[in-house]
Enzyme design. Sequence first.
Site: not given
Length: 244
Positions: A142, A156
């Site tokens: 990501s 995350y």
Amino acid sequence: MSKLSGKIAVITGGGSGIGLAVAESFLKEGASVAISGRDGAKLQRAAEQLNAGTRLIHHPADVADPAQVAALVEKVTKHFGRIDVLVNNAGLNFKKRGFRELTPESWQLMMRTNLDGVFYCIQAVLPQMLERKDGYIVNISSVAGKRSNPLGGAAYNASKFGVTALGLCLGAEEKDSGVRVSNIYPGEVDTPILAHRPAPLSEQHRQTILQPEDVAAAVLFVTTLPPRVSIPELIIKPTAQVYI
């Protein structure tokens, strides 16, 4: 000839979103595909949607459990004979993602799924790739694994930074082995994980961000280049999303 004719791919998190789009693109290019995820019913629906006959199998597995990962790899290898491409796509996030909201339990769950799961899958598949001196590993990370900010949340982001380091180090170690490794860093993508955002996204906003098939196109690009070519990192983001 199709770009992936005769290739065998395993895609984690293949029941929806990016994983499902990658499976569809691989099947269109002639690959045989195994999709995996924690939800067996979702996998069944995805398999019916893909409708690829004997070139597609599905097997439920939680990548956070190394025993389930080993069973997945064993089943796919026994069914198709080998694994040429591994796409590590499974991942999760929470609504309560601010640092003050994290608990040891939520932190550990994030790390086990998003980071440990990538390690377990690679460890299970790598030996056969090394034996054949051929294979491709794609890690769906990501932009949160390149630029840390509160949007993804501390846990995350940390898990995705871990995936970044794991993929880059592995690729460097295996540069002479015939095994190639790519980290792909999507920006905002319209997938089911958005349901876990602290604030819901408007339909207008969803129209401006990446779609799963956009990321699938990036995965197909890196995996269909000739063996002399390796793409260690590929950032793909919505045009309207800032990347600085």
